[in-house]
Design a protein around this motif. Structure first.
Motif, PDB file in Angstrom:
ATOM      1  N   LYS A   8       0.818  -1.216   0.000  1.00  9.56           N
ATOM      2  CA  LYS A   8       0.000   0.000   0.000  1.00  9.56           C
ATOM      3  C   LYS A   8       0.853   1.267   0.000  1.00  9.56           C
ATOM      4  CE  LYS A   8      -4.016  -1.922   2.450  1.00  9.56           C
ATOM      5  NZ  LYS A   8      -4.920  -1.739   3.611  1.00  9.56           N
ATOM      6  N   PHE A   9       2.121   1.147   0.312  1.00 11.44           N
ATOM      7  CA  PHE A   9       3.035   2.298   0.383  1.00 11.44           C
ATOM      8  C   PHE A   9       2.565   3.329   1.410  1.00 11.44           C
ATOM      9  CE2 PHE A   9       4.132   0.389  -3.619  1.00 11.44           C
ATOM     10  CZ  PHE A   9       5.512   0.560  -3.720  1.00 11.44           C
ATOM     11  N   ASN A  10       1.813   2.854   2.391  1.00  9.36           N
ATOM     12  CA  ASN A  10       1.409   3.756   3.472  1.00  9.36           C
ATOM     13  C   ASN A  10       1.714   3.164   4.844  1.00  9.36           C
ATOM     14  OD1 ASN A  10      -0.491   1.773   3.734  1.00  9.36           O
ATOM     15  ND2 ASN A  10      -2.281   3.136   3.652  1.00  9.36           N
ATOM     16  N   ALA A  11       2.439   2.067   4.847  1.00  8.82           N
ATOM     17  CA  ALA A  11       2.786   1.429   6.119  1.00  8.82           C
ATOM     18  C   ALA A  11       4.143   0.757   5.981  1.00  8.82           C
ATOM     19  CB  ALA A  11       1.736   0.403   6.519  1.00  8.82           C
ATOM     20  N   GLY A  12       4.971   0.995   6.971  1.00  7.68           N
ATOM     21  CA  GLY A  12       6.297   0.408   6.982  1.00  7.68           C
ATOM     22  C   GLY A  12       7.120   1.011   8.090  1.00  7.68           C
ATOM     23  N   GLN A  13       8.432   0.785   8.022  1.00  4.90           N
ATOM     24  CA  GLN A  13       9.316   1.307   9.065  1.00  4.90           C
ATOM     25  C   GLN A  13      10.700   1.449   8.472  1.00  4.90           C
ATOM     26  OE1 GLN A  13       9.506  -1.130  12.556  1.00  4.90           O
ATOM     27  NE2 GLN A  13      10.654   0.362  13.762  1.00  4.90           N
ATOM     28  N   ASP A  14      11.244   2.649   8.606  1.00  5.56           N
ATOM     29  CA  ASP A  14      12.576   2.936   8.072  1.00  5.56           C
ATOM     30  C   ASP A  14      12.617   2.552   6.592  1.00  5.56           C
ATOM     31  OD1 ASP A  14      13.350   3.894  10.572  1.00  5.56           O
ATOM     32  OD2 ASP A  14      13.928   1.888  11.249  1.00  5.56           O
TER      33      ASP A  14
ATOM     34  N   VAL B  78       6.951  10.204   4.180  1.00  4.11           N
ATOM     35  CA  VAL B  78       6.405  11.532   4.466  1.00  4.11           C
ATOM     36  C   VAL B  78       5.003  11.343   5.027  1.00  4.11           C
ATOM     37  CG1 VAL B  78       7.733  12.744   2.702  1.00  4.11           C
ATOM     38  CG2 VAL B  78       5.485  11.813   2.120  1.00  4.11           C
ATOM     39  N   GLU B  79       4.596  12.307   5.825  1.00 10.32           N
ATOM     40  CA  GLU B  79       3.258  12.253   6.377  1.00 10.32           C
ATOM     41  C   GLU B  79       2.286  12.961   5.447  1.00 10.32           C
ATOM     42  OE1 GLU B  79       0.698  13.757  10.295  1.00 10.32           O
ATOM     43  OE2 GLU B  79       2.834  14.255  10.075  1.00 10.32           O
ATOM     44  N   ASN B  80       1.196  12.307   5.081  1.00 11.89           N
ATOM     45  CA  ASN B  80       0.152  12.937   4.282  1.00 11.89           C
ATOM     46  C   ASN B  80      -0.692  13.834   5.174  1.00 11.89           C
ATOM     47  OD1 ASN B  80       0.891  11.723   1.915  1.00 11.89           O
ATOM     48  ND2 ASN B  80      -0.617  10.083   2.033  1.00 11.89           N
ATOM     49  N   VAL B  81      -0.704  15.116   4.827  1.00 10.63           N
ATOM     50  CA  VAL B  81      -1.550  16.071   5.532  1.00 10.63           C
ATOM     51  C   VAL B  81      -2.690  16.430   4.599  1.00 10.63           C
ATOM     52  CG1 VAL B  81      -1.691  18.311   6.677  1.00 10.63           C
ATOM     53  CG2 VAL B  81       0.424  16.962   6.811  1.00 10.63           C
TER      54      VAL B  81
ATOM     55  N   MET C  79     -11.331  29.634   0.287  1.00 18.41           N
ATOM     56  CA  MET C  79     -11.551  30.272   1.576  1.00 18.41           C
ATOM     57  C   MET C  79     -10.955  29.465   2.719  1.00 18.41           C
ATOM     58  SD  MET C  79     -15.521  31.460   1.024  1.00 18.41           S
ATOM     59  CE  MET C  79     -15.634  32.164   2.667  1.00 18.41           C
ATOM     60  N   ASN C  80     -10.890  28.131   2.564  1.00 20.70           N
ATOM     61  CA  ASN C  80     -10.369  27.274   3.631  1.00 20.70           C
ATOM     62  C   ASN C  80      -9.022  26.656   3.258  1.00 20.70           C
ATOM     63  OD1 ASN C  80     -11.603  25.724   1.634  1.00 20.70           O
ATOM     64  ND2 ASN C  80     -12.029  24.017   3.019  1.00 20.70           N
ATOM     65  N   TYR C  81      -8.216  27.405   2.525  1.00 26.83           N
ATOM     66  CA  TYR C  81      -6.874  26.947   2.138  1.00 26.83           C
ATOM     67  C   TYR C  81      -6.050  26.578   3.366  1.00 26.83           C
ATOM     68  CZ  TYR C  81      -1.952  27.532   0.812  1.00 26.83           C
ATOM     69  OH  TYR C  81      -0.591  27.370   0.638  1.00 26.83           O
ATOM     70  N   ASP C  82      -5.413  25.388   3.331  1.00 28.57           N
ATOM     71  CA  ASP C  82      -4.552  24.931   4.412  1.00 28.57           C
ATOM     72  C   ASP C  82      -3.113  24.908   3.908  1.00 28.57           C
ATOM     73  OD1 ASP C  82      -3.177  23.696   6.430  1.00 28.57           O
ATOM     74  OD2 ASP C  82      -4.489  21.942   6.574  1.00 28.57           O
ATOM     75  N   PRO C  83      -2.279  25.865   4.314  1.00 32.11           N
ATOM     76  CA  PRO C  83      -0.900  25.918   3.800  1.00 32.11           C
ATOM     77  C   PRO C  83      -0.059  24.717   4.218  1.00 32.11           C
ATOM     78  CG  PRO C  83      -1.202  27.481   5.602  1.00 32.11           C
ATOM     79  CD  PRO C  83      -2.559  26.951   5.264  1.00 32.11           C
ATOM     80  N   ASP C  84      -0.512  23.968   5.227  1.00 34.49           N
ATOM     81  CA  ASP C  84       0.251  22.805   5.680  1.00 34.49           C
ATOM     82  C   ASP C  84      -0.146  21.524   4.951  1.00 34.49           C
ATOM     83  OD1 ASP C  84       1.633  24.320   7.622  1.00 34.49           O
ATOM     84  OD2 ASP C  84      -0.072  24.148   8.990  1.00 34.49           O
ATOM     85  N   ALA C  85      -1.254  21.570   4.212  1.00 34.57           N
ATOM     86  CA  ALA C  85      -1.741  20.359   3.529  1.00 34.57           C
ATOM     87  C   ALA C  85      -0.858  20.044   2.331  1.00 34.57           C
ATOM     88  CB  ALA C  85      -3.185  20.546   3.094  1.00 34.57           C
TER      89      ALA C  85
END
Length: 454
Positions: free
Chosen positions: A14-20, A41-44, A53-59
């Motif tokens: 899934k490329f969304n779970a693992g370690q190192d 990387v963390e998906n925000v 109007m609800n732009y999230d600069p961290d997303a």
């Protein structure tokens, strides 16, 4: 996607779970992968559109949650000047740099109109103006361009030799108002002039009626106003003002006119690349019996405006660079007898159009309407200080919008407007409500109130 229990499934990553450097296999077969040259990387999740109007600069992953409000244009009039000494009125206007506006128009002498050329600074001060005596029955300048670093071109028409034909006239002035050259293409009454656009420092493109035929032409002229090539547009109907030009970033020309083969005449659009041939042509058979007053180009879209003569309402429509119709808007004349669009200009979130209202045979005035990118009249209008002002040309200089026209049909006028966008915040505006929003500009019906126990 797989569910991890398919028959014969060997591996499911899934490329969304693992370690190192380890990537987990979700198939249950233990075929875990090794990661090389990549990092976790963390998906925000959130809205990644900075215009929302609800732009999230961290997303870093757009989740489809973006919300868009409307933009209100706030108008501030800087000046509204009249220039009665000059004559009748101004048409288009052109910013030529260094705080100077070149404005063409016309003036009357013994009931005959003549060409007017003016240079006015961005503070509204007249630098010079020229009232030409054409010597013929009627004349007018309608367009102005920065011809080169040291001169301004004023172009228009003259009614030559007492005929019914209006022929092109091109006059160049230096920056002090001295006439440098005069060219009148009317010795044989061969053609008129409906529109002109500048292609480069070396060439202009012009269109207009061919005399005495019943159709139009398209031509390229050089800086000496000699015809380089000419194309007969046999399928475009002859008509005063019924041919408009606009060019894109690559100097392709789009010709907008009326079709010669439909009754009543429909809007006809073509793309021209300068090689004496049309690349495509579209006829909009549902859009007939109209006048075409102005055309603008912006980012692959061509927007056309004028008047629907059948119902007396102003219209705006947009096509793409393949001629496909995107949308059409009608401006209802309301309590007026009829309306028409005289000018249109691009803004960041759509268009501003100058709409002329006729209330009876002797009263007329203009409003500026804001039209969205998708063709809606936002209801954000500007009514001028003088309700007798009829607007024609519009030109931005920075955030300042200059609008040229006339007062009562016989006094040249220039208005300077500062325009700033302001986001409209919707919410509950009732301070007694439980969800009162003190920042809301308009109530959206969302107010909630405490239960009184009944």
């Amino acid at each position: 996607p797989p569910t991890s229990n398919e028959e014969g499934l060997v591996g499911y990553w899934k490329f969304n779970a693992g370690q190192d450097s380890l990537l987990y296999d979700h198939s249950g077969n233990g075929n875990h992968g090794a990661i090389n040259g990549a990092t976790w990387v963390e998906n925000v999740y959130g809205c990644t559109d900075s215009l929302a109007m609800n732009y999230d600069p961290d997303a870093n992953w757009d989740d489809g949650s973006c919300e868009y409000g409307q933009t209100e244009l706030v108008y501030l009039t800087i000046f509204s000047n009249t220039y009665p000494e000059m004559g009748m009125g101004f048409w288009e206007l052109s910013y030529i740099g260094e705080g100077k506006l070149a404005i063409p128009g016309k003036w009357y002498q013994e009931s005959m109109s003549n060409e007017l050329a003016a240079l006015i600074d961005t503070n509204g001060t007249t630098l010079w103006y020229i009232q030409r005596d054409s010597g013929w029955d009627h004349g007018s300048f309608a367009w102005a361009f920065k011809h080169d670093e040291n001169s301004i071109l004023f172009a228009g028409t003259q009614n030559g030799q007492g005929t019914n034909y209006f022929n092109p006239v091109y006059v160049r002035y230096d920056l002090d108002g001295n006439e440098l050259s005069f060219d009148f293409h009317g010795s044989n009454n061969e053609h008129g002039l409906n529109d002109i656009t500048k292609l480069s420092n070396d060439f202009y493109c012009v269109t207009g009626p061919l005399y005495p035929s019943s159709h139009n032409f398209l031509a390229t002229i050089d800086v000496n106003f000699d015809v380089v090539n000419i194309l007969s547009l046999t399928q475009y109907i002859y008509g005063w003002g019924q041919g408009k030009l606009v060019n894109d970033e690559e100097n392709n020309i789009y010709v907008i006119g009326l079709d010669n083969e439909t009754t009543p005449s429909a809007i006809r659009a073509s793309k021209y690349n300068g090689d004496l041939e049309l690349q495509w042509t579209q006829v909009y058979t549902d859009i007939t019996n109209v006048d075409i007053n102005d055309v603008v180009y912006n980012e692959g879209k061509i927007t056309i405006a004028g008047q629907n003569n059948l119902v007396g309402d102003a219209y705006v429509l947009q096509v793409d660079t393949l001629g496909i119709l995107n949308w059409e808007l009608t401006i209802d004349s309301g309590n007026s007898d009829y309306t028409r669009v005289n000018g249109i200009i691009n803004v960041e979130d759509g268009y501003l159009i100058s709409v002329q209202y006729y209330t009876d045979s002797s009263t007329e005035f203009s409003k500026i309407h804001h039209v969205s990118e998708t063709g809606e009249d936002t209801g954000n209008h500007l009514l001028f200080d003088s309700q007798a002002f009829v607007a024609y040309g519009m030109e931005f200089v920075g955030n300042d919008l200059f609008i040229s026209g006339s007062i009562d049909g016989n006094i040249p006028a220039l208005t300077k407007i500062q325009i700033s966008p302001q986001d409209i915040v919707y919410g509950c505006t009732d301070s007694l409500a439980g969800n009162y929003n003190p920042d809301a500009d308009f109530d959206d019906g969302s107010c909630t109130y405490p239960d009184n126990g009944d």
